[in-house]
Design a protein around this motif. Structure first.
Motif, PDB file in Angstrom:
ATOM      1  N   LEU A  84      66.678 -10.461 -19.466  1.00  0.00           N
ATOM      2  CA  LEU A  84      67.686 -10.684 -20.505  1.00  0.00           C
ATOM      3  C   LEU A  84      68.674 -11.763 -20.076  1.00  0.00           C
ATOM      4  O   LEU A  84      69.118 -12.574 -20.890  1.00  0.00           O
ATOM      5  CB  LEU A  84      68.423  -9.369 -20.814  1.00  0.00           C
ATOM      6  CG  LEU A  84      67.543  -8.244 -21.395  1.00  0.00           C
ATOM      7  CD1 LEU A  84      68.318  -6.932 -21.476  1.00  0.00           C
ATOM      8  CD2 LEU A  84      66.989  -8.613 -22.760  1.00  0.00           C
ATOM      9  N   GLY A  85      69.014 -11.784 -18.780  1.00  0.00           N
ATOM     10  CA  GLY A  85      69.947 -12.784 -18.261  1.00  0.00           C
ATOM     11  C   GLY A  85      69.349 -14.179 -18.238  1.00  0.00           C
ATOM     12  O   GLY A  85      70.041 -15.177 -18.459  1.00  0.00           O
ATOM     13  N   GLN A 112      69.856 -20.873 -22.203  1.00  0.00           N
ATOM     14  CA  GLN A 112      70.524 -21.360 -23.417  1.00  0.00           C
ATOM     15  C   GLN A 112      71.862 -22.029 -23.083  1.00  0.00           C
ATOM     16  O   GLN A 112      72.227 -23.053 -23.664  1.00  0.00           O
ATOM     17  CB  GLN A 112      70.734 -20.201 -24.393  1.00  0.00           C
ATOM     18  CG  GLN A 112      69.435 -19.787 -25.089  1.00  0.00           C
ATOM     19  CD  GLN A 112      69.587 -18.532 -25.932  1.00  0.00           C
ATOM     20  OE1 GLN A 112      70.525 -17.753 -25.742  1.00  0.00           O
ATOM     21  NE2 GLN A 112      68.646 -18.310 -26.838  1.00  0.00           N
ATOM     22  N   LYS A 113      72.575 -21.452 -22.096  1.00  0.00           N
ATOM     23  CA  LYS A 113      73.862 -22.013 -21.677  1.00  0.00           C
ATOM     24  C   LYS A 113      73.658 -23.406 -21.063  1.00  0.00           C
ATOM     25  O   LYS A 113      74.413 -24.337 -21.338  1.00  0.00           O
ATOM     26  CB  LYS A 113      74.530 -21.071 -20.657  1.00  0.00           C
ATOM     27  CG  LYS A 113      75.979 -21.401 -20.385  1.00  0.00           C
ATOM     28  CD  LYS A 113      76.592 -20.434 -19.381  1.00  0.00           C
ATOM     29  CE  LYS A 113      77.998 -20.890 -18.999  1.00  0.00           C
ATOM     30  NZ  LYS A 113      78.507 -20.178 -17.821  1.00  0.00           N
ATOM     31  N   LEU A 114      72.632 -23.551 -20.233  1.00  0.00           N
ATOM     32  CA  LEU A 114      72.320 -24.849 -19.622  1.00  0.00           C
ATOM     33  C   LEU A 114      72.013 -25.899 -20.688  1.00  0.00           C
ATOM     34  O   LEU A 114      72.456 -27.044 -20.592  1.00  0.00           O
ATOM     35  CB  LEU A 114      71.124 -24.705 -18.673  1.00  0.00           C
ATOM     36  CG  LEU A 114      71.382 -24.071 -17.310  1.00  0.00           C
ATOM     37  CD1 LEU A 114      70.075 -23.782 -16.605  1.00  0.00           C
ATOM     38  CD2 LEU A 114      72.245 -24.979 -16.447  1.00  0.00           C
ATOM     39  N   GLN A 165      73.034 -25.906 -23.833  1.00  0.00           N
ATOM     40  CA  GLN A 165      74.265 -26.230 -24.562  1.00  0.00           C
ATOM     41  C   GLN A 165      75.126 -27.200 -23.760  1.00  0.00           C
ATOM     42  O   GLN A 165      75.673 -28.159 -24.294  1.00  0.00           O
ATOM     43  CB  GLN A 165      75.055 -24.955 -24.871  1.00  0.00           C
ATOM     44  CG  GLN A 165      74.454 -24.152 -26.019  1.00  0.00           C
ATOM     45  CD  GLN A 165      75.018 -22.736 -26.098  1.00  0.00           C
ATOM     46  OE1 GLN A 165      75.815 -22.337 -25.260  1.00  0.00           O
ATOM     47  NE2 GLN A 165      74.590 -21.975 -27.086  1.00  0.00           N
ATOM     48  N   GLU A 166      75.238 -26.944 -22.450  1.00  0.00           N
ATOM     49  CA  GLU A 166      76.071 -27.792 -21.592  1.00  0.00           C
ATOM     50  C   GLU A 166      75.511 -29.210 -21.506  1.00  0.00           C
ATOM     51  O   GLU A 166      76.247 -30.187 -21.567  1.00  0.00           O
ATOM     52  CB  GLU A 166      76.178 -27.176 -20.187  1.00  0.00           C
ATOM     53  CG  GLU A 166      77.124 -25.983 -20.139  1.00  0.00           C
ATOM     54  CD  GLU A 166      77.097 -25.272 -18.796  1.00  0.00           C
ATOM     55  OE1 GLU A 166      76.376 -25.727 -17.880  1.00  0.00           O
ATOM     56  OE2 GLU A 166      77.796 -24.256 -18.669  1.00  0.00           O
ATOM     57  N   SER A 167      74.185 -29.329 -21.380  1.00  0.00           N
ATOM     58  CA  SER A 167      73.576 -30.664 -21.259  1.00  0.00           C
ATOM     59  C   SER A 167      73.693 -31.435 -22.573  1.00  0.00           C
ATOM     60  O   SER A 167      73.892 -32.643 -22.576  1.00  0.00           O
ATOM     61  CB  SER A 167      72.108 -30.561 -20.827  1.00  0.00           C
ATOM     62  OG  SER A 167      71.352 -29.902 -21.810  1.00  0.00           O
ATOM     63  N   ASN A 168      73.624 -30.712 -23.703  1.00  0.00           N
ATOM     64  CA  ASN A 168      73.792 -31.365 -25.017  1.00  0.00           C
ATOM     65  C   ASN A 168      75.223 -31.871 -25.189  1.00  0.00           C
ATOM     66  O   ASN A 168      75.459 -32.950 -25.719  1.00  0.00           O
ATOM     67  CB  ASN A 168      73.466 -30.384 -26.151  1.00  0.00           C
ATOM     68  CG  ASN A 168      71.968 -30.182 -26.300  1.00  0.00           C
ATOM     69  OD1 ASN A 168      71.194 -31.020 -25.880  1.00  0.00           O
ATOM     70  ND2 ASN A 168      71.580 -29.074 -26.878  1.00  0.00           N
ATOM     71  N   LYS A 169      76.179 -31.050 -24.708  1.00  0.00           N
ATOM     72  CA  LYS A 169      77.602 -31.349 -24.862  1.00  0.00           C
ATOM     73  C   LYS A 169      77.994 -32.576 -24.031  1.00  0.00           C
ATOM     74  O   LYS A 169      78.671 -33.485 -24.499  1.00  0.00           O
ATOM     75  CB  LYS A 169      78.407 -30.119 -24.428  1.00  0.00           C
ATOM     76  CG  LYS A 169      79.864 -30.124 -24.870  1.00  0.00           C
ATOM     77  CD  LYS A 169      80.474 -28.727 -24.711  1.00  0.00           C
ATOM     78  CE  LYS A 169      80.323 -28.190 -23.300  1.00  0.00           C
ATOM     79  NZ  LYS A 169      80.632 -26.744 -23.214  1.00  0.00           N
ATOM     80  N   GLU A 170      77.512 -32.589 -22.790  1.00  0.00           N
ATOM     81  CA  GLU A 170      77.905 -33.655 -21.868  1.00  0.00           C
ATOM     82  C   GLU A 170      77.070 -34.916 -22.065  1.00  0.00           C
ATOM     83  O   GLU A 170      77.459 -36.002 -21.620  1.00  0.00           O
ATOM     84  CB  GLU A 170      77.752 -33.160 -20.418  1.00  0.00           C
ATOM     85  CG  GLU A 170      78.742 -32.045 -20.066  1.00  0.00           C
ATOM     86  CD  GLU A 170      78.361 -31.341 -18.761  1.00  0.00           C
ATOM     87  OE1 GLU A 170      77.538 -31.891 -18.014  1.00  0.00           O
ATOM     88  OE2 GLU A 170      78.894 -30.250 -18.509  1.00  0.00           O
TER      89      GLU A 170
END
Length: 301
Positions: free
Chosen positions: A144-145, A151-153, A155-160
């Motif tokens: 689950l983790g 997904q967090k990785l 999102q971060e790569s898309n943002k930066e």
């Protein structure tokens, strides 16, 4: 264990790849079938594949050898179960037995109609049963983790906008490694309720991923592992499944191929409205005629 299933298969030429070794496609189909039988033996209702933990292939089986797949339910949760899978290969002439793979899969009970099911606990008979039962809850937590971290990785790569760029002049473009294949789900590909077998989808994914990897190494790739294999939704008899594979990156002696699977029924096919049902990452290596590992070139995405 009371909920154990054993399946034996002779490796025939039809199951083998160009090197005379058991293809990963048939093996994944057999593993899924044996694990599903164990899950249904415990649940008493039809079950479907939900996910497969990262799976490593340690040993290759050859034509004429015997594959034995032992599966058992390690722990039942409310509507899902963890099934342990152990694959061994035995040489008929020497009787020597080696481990091909040890894997863990999650199956979900799917009763017919609107009925709901709450799974009974697994009866633990041996010390090994107790250990696997305890570890199953930890593996579930990791599972689950894993999805959340990934997904967090993303999102971060898309943002930066901090995507990897390859500076090497001789790096190859991965564009030519893109492979697309379409399959029609027929009754032999599905269970008795019309759901496509997870193992069949895995086998098709392995085929397109292998073709993708071969375009980079100009050899016959050998599947070493399957990572992050999870079903996001079902598919059924009559669906068209579209598989897209491309090389993501190379790591000296290995290559990662990403595969995305989309399903369409007739109406969705006409409207071009796909259902994303699965993605996974497959790691391959390749050998030359002398059995030495090939080195993969650097790539630019």
């Amino acid at each position: 264990s009371l909920m154990a299933v054993c399946m034996c298969q002779a490796v025939l030429p039809a199951h083998a790849g160009p090197r005379g070794e058991l293809g990963a496609g048939p093996l994944l189909r057999w593993m899924d079938a044996a694990a599903c039988l164990a899950a249904e033996k415990h649940a008493g209702v039809s079950c479907v594949t939900a996910s497969l933990d990262d799976i490593q292939f340690e040993e290759a089986a050859r034509v004429g050898q015997i594959i034995t797949i032992r599966t058992k339910v390690n722990r039942a949760f409310k509507t899902s179960m963890e099934v342990g899978i152990k694959v061994t290969v035995q040489d008929v002439l020497t009787n020597a037995e080696k481990i091909v793979s040890v894997a863990y899969a999650t199956y979900v009970a799917k009763p017919v109609g609107a009925g709901k099911v709450e799974l009974k606990p697994v009866q633990l008979l041996s010390a090994e049963d107790h250990l696997e039962h305890s570890l199953a809850i930890e593996r579930r937590r990791i599972r689950l983790g894993y999805v959340q971290v990934f997904q967090k990785l993303m999102q971060e790569s898309n943002k930066e906008g901090d995507f990897y760029t390859c500076e090497e002049k001789d790096a190859l473009s991965t564009e030519h490694t893109h492979v697309q294949s379409t399959e029609l789900v027929l009754p032999p590909h599905a269970n008795h309720h019309g759901n496509t077998f997870g193992g069949q989808i895995m086998a098709w994914m392995q085929t397109v991923a292998s073709i993708s990897a071969s375009r980079l190494c100009h050899s016959h790739p050998i599947l070493k592992s399957v990572n992050m294999f999870k079903f996001w939704g079902p598919s059924f008899v009559g669906d068209r499944l579209v598989f897209n594979a491309i090389v993501n990156n190379t790591f000296h002696n290995s290559v990662e191929v990403g595969v995305r699977v989309e399903a369409y029924n007739c109406e969705e096919w006409i409207k071009a409205q796909p259902r994303h049902i699965n993605s996974a990452f497959l790691i391959f290596c390749a050998m030359n005629d002398k059995g030495e590992l090939l080195t993969f070139p650097r790539v630019k995405p």
